[in-house]
Design a protein around this motif. Structure first.
Motif, PDB file in Angstrom:
ATOM      1  N   VAL A  32       0.852  -1.201   0.000  1.00  0.00           N
ATOM      2  CA  VAL A  32       0.000   0.000   0.000  1.00  0.00           C
ATOM      3  C   VAL A  32       0.885   1.247   0.000  1.00  0.00           C
ATOM      4  N   LYS A  33       1.979   1.174   0.771  1.00  0.00           N
ATOM      5  CA  LYS A  33       2.913   2.317   0.795  1.00  0.00           C
ATOM      6  C   LYS A  33       3.554   2.526  -0.576  1.00  0.00           C
ATOM      7  N   LEU A  34       3.856   1.426  -1.260  1.00  0.00           N
ATOM      8  CA  LEU A  34       4.453   1.523  -2.588  1.00  0.00           C
ATOM      9  C   LEU A  34       3.502   2.246  -3.545  1.00  0.00           C
ATOM     10  N   VAL A  35       2.208   1.891  -3.442  1.00  0.00           N
ATOM     11  CA  VAL A  35       1.208   2.565  -4.278  1.00  0.00           C
ATOM     12  C   VAL A  35       1.199   4.059  -3.963  1.00  0.00           C
ATOM     13  N   PHE A  36       1.299   4.385  -2.668  1.00  0.00           N
ATOM     14  CA  PHE A  36       1.325   5.802  -2.289  1.00  0.00           C
ATOM     15  C   PHE A  36       2.521   6.510  -2.930  1.00  0.00           C
ATOM     16  N   TRP A  37       3.690   5.903  -2.807  1.00  0.00           N
ATOM     17  CA  TRP A  37       4.894   6.570  -3.313  1.00  0.00           C
ATOM     18  C   TRP A  37       4.849   6.727  -4.827  1.00  0.00           C
ATOM     19  N   ILE A  38       4.379   5.709  -5.508  1.00  0.00           N
ATOM     20  CA  ILE A  38       4.349   5.817  -6.974  1.00  0.00           C
ATOM     21  C   ILE A  38       3.246   6.768  -7.435  1.00  0.00           C
ATOM     22  N   SER A  39       2.027   6.599  -6.875  1.00  0.00           N
ATOM     23  CA  SER A  39       0.878   7.376  -7.369  1.00  0.00           C
ATOM     24  C   SER A  39       0.898   8.831  -6.908  1.00  0.00           C
ATOM     25  N   VAL A  40       1.230   9.037  -5.652  1.00  0.00           N
ATOM     26  CA  VAL A  40       1.074  10.380  -5.088  1.00  0.00           C
ATOM     27  C   VAL A  40       2.382  11.169  -5.141  1.00  0.00           C
ATOM     28  N   VAL A  41       3.494  10.473  -5.175  1.00  0.00           N
ATOM     29  CA  VAL A  41       4.763  11.207  -5.131  1.00  0.00           C
ATOM     30  C   VAL A  41       5.522  11.122  -6.457  1.00  0.00           C
ATOM     31  N   LEU A  42       5.852   9.920  -6.898  1.00  0.00           N
ATOM     32  CA  LEU A  42       6.775   9.790  -8.027  1.00  0.00           C
ATOM     33  C   LEU A  42       6.196  10.299  -9.346  1.00  0.00           C
ATOM     34  N   LEU A  43       4.962   9.871  -9.661  1.00  0.00           N
ATOM     35  CA  LEU A  43       4.396  10.297 -10.948  1.00  0.00           C
ATOM     36  C   LEU A  43       4.229  11.827 -11.026  1.00  0.00           C
ATOM     37  N   PRO A  44       3.599  12.470 -10.031  1.00  0.00           N
ATOM     38  CA  PRO A  44       3.488  13.938 -10.114  1.00  0.00           C
ATOM     39  C   PRO A  44       4.857  14.619 -10.078  1.00  0.00           C
ATOM     40  N   LEU A  45       5.744  14.092  -9.233  1.00  0.00           N
ATOM     41  CA  LEU A  45       7.069  14.710  -9.128  1.00  0.00           C
ATOM     42  C   LEU A  45       7.823  14.598 -10.449  1.00  0.00           C
ATOM     43  N   GLY A  46       7.670  13.453 -11.107  1.00  0.00           N
ATOM     44  CA  GLY A  46       8.315  13.265 -12.411  1.00  0.00           C
ATOM     45  C   GLY A  46       7.850  14.314 -13.401  1.00  0.00           C
ATOM     46  N   ALA A  47       6.521  14.538 -13.433  1.00  0.00           N
ATOM     47  CA  ALA A  47       5.981  15.541 -14.358  1.00  0.00           C
ATOM     48  C   ALA A  47       6.494  16.924 -13.991  1.00  0.00           C
ATOM     49  N   PHE A  48       6.547  17.194 -12.693  1.00  0.00           N
ATOM     50  CA  PHE A  48       7.005  18.516 -12.227  1.00  0.00           C
ATOM     51  C   PHE A  48       8.482  18.745 -12.608  1.00  0.00           C
ATOM     52  N   LEU A  49       9.305  17.728 -12.375  1.00  0.00           N
ATOM     53  CA  LEU A  49      10.737  17.857 -12.680  1.00  0.00           C
ATOM     54  C   LEU A  49      10.960  18.036 -14.181  1.00  0.00           C
ATOM     55  N   LEU A  50      10.165  17.316 -14.955  1.00  0.00           N
ATOM     56  CA  LEU A  50      10.277  17.446 -16.414  1.00  0.00           C
ATOM     57  C   LEU A  50       9.969  18.881 -16.831  1.00  0.00           C
ATOM     58  N   GLY A  51       8.943  19.458 -16.184  1.00  0.00           N
ATOM     59  CA  GLY A  51       8.607  20.860 -16.446  1.00  0.00           C
ATOM     60  C   GLY A  51       9.769  21.772 -16.085  1.00  0.00           C
ATOM     61  N   GLY A  52      10.457  21.457 -14.972  1.00  0.00           N
ATOM     62  CA  GLY A  52      11.610  22.249 -14.548  1.00  0.00           C
ATOM     63  C   GLY A  52      12.731  22.178 -15.572  1.00  0.00           C
ATOM     64  N   VAL A  53      12.955  20.997 -16.104  1.00  0.00           N
ATOM     65  CA  VAL A  53      14.009  20.816 -17.115  1.00  0.00           C
ATOM     66  C   VAL A  53      13.679  21.647 -18.351  1.00  0.00           C
ATOM     67  N   VAL A  54      12.409  21.578 -18.783  1.00  0.00           N
ATOM     68  CA  VAL A  54      11.989  22.355 -19.960  1.00  0.00           C
ATOM     69  C   VAL A  54      12.194  23.842 -19.704  1.00  0.00           C
ATOM     70  N   TRP A  55      11.863  24.269 -18.500  1.00  0.00           N
ATOM     71  CA  TRP A  55      12.012  25.697 -18.154  1.00  0.00           C
ATOM     72  C   TRP A  55      13.480  26.111 -18.217  1.00  0.00           C
ATOM     73  N   LEU A  56      14.364  25.228 -17.675  1.00  0.00           N
ATOM     74  CA  LEU A  56      15.793  25.535 -17.673  1.00  0.00           C
ATOM     75  C   LEU A  56      16.334  25.602 -19.101  1.00  0.00           C
ATOM     76  N   ILE A  57      15.905  24.651 -19.943  1.00  0.00           N
ATOM     77  CA  ILE A  57      16.374  24.627 -21.335  1.00  0.00           C
ATOM     78  C   ILE A  57      15.953  25.901 -22.042  1.00  0.00           C
ATOM     79  N   ARG A  58      14.680  26.278 -21.845  1.00  0.00           N
ATOM     80  CA  ARG A  58      14.172  27.477 -22.522  1.00  0.00           C
ATOM     81  C   ARG A  58      14.881  28.725 -22.016  1.00  0.00           C
ATOM     82  N   ARG A  59      15.221  28.719 -20.735  1.00  0.00           N
ATOM     83  CA  ARG A  59      15.875  29.886 -20.150  1.00  0.00           C
ATOM     84  C   ARG A  59      17.291  30.035 -20.689  1.00  0.00           C
ATOM     85  N   SER A  60      17.936  28.881 -20.866  1.00  0.00           N
ATOM     86  CA  SER A  60      19.321  28.941 -21.325  1.00  0.00           C
ATOM     87  C   SER A  60      19.375  29.232 -22.830  1.00  0.00           C
TER      88      SER A  60
END
Lengths: 524, 254
Positions: free
Chosen positions: A496-524
């Motif tokens: 159940v904890k694994l589901v929490f980490w993947i669903s609530v933390v990893l997937l959204p965080l992955g999308a957020f970090l990807l957005g950060g990378v795109v922002w950095l690339i565009r800024r540079s």
């Protein structure tokens, strides 16, 4: 999503010059009106299209078991229906899923399958006036207005209650009403429609004249609730007197003898016997019975039916059954109301109640089926007490002890708890019956149908099931119950904890970090 | 058609070059993930699980309300940004029909929306892995995803329509969210009022019942693909896209 460049008035291009004079404004107005009209026409077309498809449409059931479709049996029968059938759904408006949705969806399928089927969904909270009308028209109890379906065909009706539509599992306790395990709605509704469309109204006769429960009376001696339960199942009910008669009245589908207190005369028993031997149907509810003004003169009494029943393989015990509860027998000599935990069989009469194994009854005696190897009848025990059933045969000992709790408990210790049969269903073909199979149901208490005592729900369901078995209306079609396929997850705490980490933390965080990378690339 | 495809390609790619698209995706996954985690812990609880609906209902319940918040964020930029920056003038003077512009932008938004759904397949994998006594029925689950695309398409078309009116993206967001919410709240009219026999009440109730966006989805989430539900979503999608096209054509004529 907002633009990354701030929206300021300065950044915006200069506005185009406004049309000068009244002519420009008129053109703009006309243009605007033209567009509004076009949009209105398009909206009307959408409404029209939706209205057409609302009448003629197709449905595709993607569930693996075809859970929401009607069976070929039902479709075939509905295809032959030529007179109007109305289904009144008494479940509140369907939410997302749940029993109410199951019933509403099913009823919609009936409406789709035949132009002669219509349905009314009643919401008693929003339309209390209509709810009152329904209660009055169909003689419902006010609490029944929220669960069940009424099938109405040319003025005749049947009420299909919740316990018939759903099999419930009370193993987890009674709170919340139990989980639905099987959905039997189609079988029950189609059976109800078929029985109404047959055009025949079965008739039940209640024997009177010996202190039996009176279907037309109320209170202590009445069983008006049982009569109403039968009437809602499209039965006619009448009181029957046998004294001075030559035979059981013609046209009866079955005879009910509900808790006689006095002796039934031999000539009357003879008529009942002839009825059975002619292939008739009989339901007997026999209470334990004793007499005696003083403790010393107490003795068991008989109604006169016992010998006849014995001929059909049913032995009536001279006893009183008690239920053993945690601290000894549940005893209340003043009212003699003892709850019995019933263990039902898989018989047609009891199988729909198999999960609900606690019925409140009072004054129960043992009823045992034993053909003694004669092979004249076939039958089985349909109801038994729990393993904690205790049999009192010594009236003097029991009532003598019942004046004092300490003595009563001592007396209870002399009784051995075991499972006792308290109901039997028997069939036989008598040589004189022209091949018509007689049916007999005997239950060791009439409190099932008594208006007195606790309100009856499942107890009356059991009674109506017995009536349907006798009238051969049980499982008219035998359409399989549908399994709602409710699943659960078998998971450890870590999973159940694994589901929490993947669903609530990893997937959204992955999308957020990807957005950060795109922002950095565009800024540079 | 070529113009539509060109606009679709440009708009679709622009989503993936915008950091804010990822924020929308992160928010969507956070909310759906949280819902899924709650449902998982309930379904893993032997006391609660027998009372719950089939897993497909569980998987999809609540997601429609998340759409209310997030879909306006996907569409608010689509035409509003062109209006604000003035680039709409270029687009309108180019040999491109208004319908192509609207359709291209709508399909791009739908493509981005569909890509948001892809990570949620992880939930389906979890369901298949841990469900007992047997894996959940996949029919209703796939039907639910079809339903998501239909609902999403309709809500996106509302967003495109509103966006064609508003220069300000925030205003476009608010109006779109309000309209979407209206489609979810109007049907409650028949739940909160006392029934009446008047023709006006019946007419309003019939319309309110029919535009019940969630009720149409409810059947689909149970595994029933009904022509009425499909047509409801598709026809309203077409209506709002047509409205957006008309709005642009009025702007062009001015």
């Amino acid at each position: 999503m907002p633009s990354e460049t701030p929206a300021t008035a300065a950044a915006a291009p200069p506005a185009p010059p406004k049309a000068a004079g009244g002519f420009g404004a008129g053109v703009r107005l006309a243009s605007g009106l033209n567009v509004a009209l076009l949009f209105a026409f398009a909206a009307a077309a959408v409404v029209f299209l939706n209205a057409i498809v609302a009448k003629r449409y197709m449905r595709f059931d993607w569930t693996s078991g075809g859970v929401f479709g009607l069976s070929p049996k039902t479709k075939s029968f509905l295809g032959k229906v030529t007179k109007p059938i109305k289904l009144v759904v008494l479940y509140p408006p369907a939410g997302q899923g749940g029993p109410s949705s199951d019933v509403h969806d099913l009823v919609r399928e009936y409406e789709l399958a035949s132009p002669h089927v219509s349905f009314e969904a009643l919401d008693p909270d929003r339309n209390p006036k209509r709810a009152e009308e329904i209660i009055r028209s169909y003689n419902l109890n006010p609490e029944e207005i929220r669960t069940g379906v009424i099938v109405d065909h040319l003025g005749k009706s049947k009420w299909v209650g919740h316990s018939k539509i759903f099999e419930q599992d009370f193993s987890g306790g009674f709170q919340g009403g139990g989980a639905q395990t099987k959905f039997k709605g189609e079988d029950q509704l189609t059976s109800a429609i078929v029985s109404l469309a047959e055009g025949k109204t079965p008739k039940a006769g209640f024997l009177k004249g010996h202190g039996e429960k009176d279907p037309n009376g109320g209170g202590e001696e009445g069983c008006a609730g049982a009569k109403e339960a039968l009437r809602r199942d499209n039965y006619e009910v009448e009181a029957v007197e046998l004294k001075g008669k030559d035979s059981i009245p013609a046209g009866l589908d079955f005879l009910v003898i509900a808790g006689p207190r006095g002796t039934i005369l031999p000539e009357e028993v003879h008529l009942v016997k002839a009825h059975l031997e002619g292939g008739g149907k009989l339901l007997v509810l026999l209470d334990p019975s004793w007499e005696g003004r003083t403790l010393e003169t107490l003795r068991w009494t008989r109604t006169g039916l016992e010998e006849l029943l014995q001929e059909w393989g049913v032995e009536i015990g001279d006893d009183l059954l008690l239920e053993n509860v945690q601290n000894g027998p549940f005893l209340s000599p003043a009212s003699r109301a003892f709850p019995i935990t019933w263990r039902s069989s898989s018989h047609e009469i009891t199988k729909s109640l198999a999960a609900f194994n606690r019925l409140m009854v009072a004054d129960v005696r043992s009823v045992r089926y034993d053909d003694k190897g004669r092979g004249k009848t076939t039958g089985e025990a349909i109801l038994k007490t729990s393993e904690g059933g205790m049999k009192v045969t010594d009236l003097v000992g029991f009532f003598g002890a019942s004046q004092d709790m300490r003595r009563l408990l001592q007396y209870a210790e002399t009784l051995t708890p075991e499972q006792h049969p308290i109901g039997a269903a028997v069939e036989a073909i008598h040589p004189a019956s022209n091949g018509e199979k007689a049916r007999l149901v005997v239950i060791g208490t009439s409190s099932l149908v008594a208006d007195a005592g606790t309100p009856k729900t499942y107890e009356l369901d059991l009674f109506v099931n017995a009536a349907n078995w006798l009238a051969r209306r049980e499982a008219l079609l035998g359409i399989s119950a549908k399994d709602p396929t409710r699943v659960k997850f078998t998971m450890t705490g870590g999973q159940v904890k694994l589901v929490f980490w993947i669903s609530v933390v990893l997937l959204p965080l992955g999308a957020f970090l990807l957005g950060g990378v795109v922002w950095l690339i565009r800024r540079s | 058609m070529t113009a539509t495809l060109a606009i679709l390609r440009r708009e679709f790619l622009s989503y993936f070059f915008s950091p804010l698209a990822y924020i929308v995706a992160a928010a969507f996954l956070l909310l759906t993930g949280f819902f899924w985690y709650l449902e998982t812990s309930w379904l893993a609880n032997p006391q609660i699980a027998p009372q719950l609906n089939p897993v497909s209902h569980t998987l999809f319940s609540g997601v429609l309300y998340i759409f209310t918040l997030l879909i306006p964020a996907i569409t608010m930029r689509l035409i509003s940004e062109e209006l604000r920056s003035g680039s709409i003038e270029l687009l309108m003077t180019a040999p491109v029909r208004e319908g192509s512009v609207v359709l291209g932008k709508f399909l791009a938004a739908l493509g981005f929306f569909a890509s948001l759904l892809v990570p949620t397949l992880a939930y389906v994998m979890f369901a298949r892995q841990y469900a007992t006594p047997a894996p959940p029925d996949m029919g209703p689950i796939w039907a639910g995803y079809v339903g998501f695309l239909l609902v999403g398409g309709m809500l996106l078309s509302i967003g495109v329509f509103v966006s064609a009116f508003c220069k300000n993206q925030i205003v476009a967001y608010i109006f779109t969210a309000a309209l979407v919410l209206l489609f979810q709240l109007i049907p409650t009219f028949t739940r909160v009022t006392t029934e009446s026999d008047t023709w006006l009440y019946k007419a309003i109730a019939a319309v309110a019942d029919h535009i019940n966006m969630n009720a149409h989805f409810q059947d689909i989430g149970r595994g029933i693909l009904d022509l009425r539900h499909i047509l409801f979503y598709l026809s309203f999608t077409a209506l709002f896209l047509f409205g957006a096209t008309l709005t642009l054509s009025v702007r062009k004529s001015r």
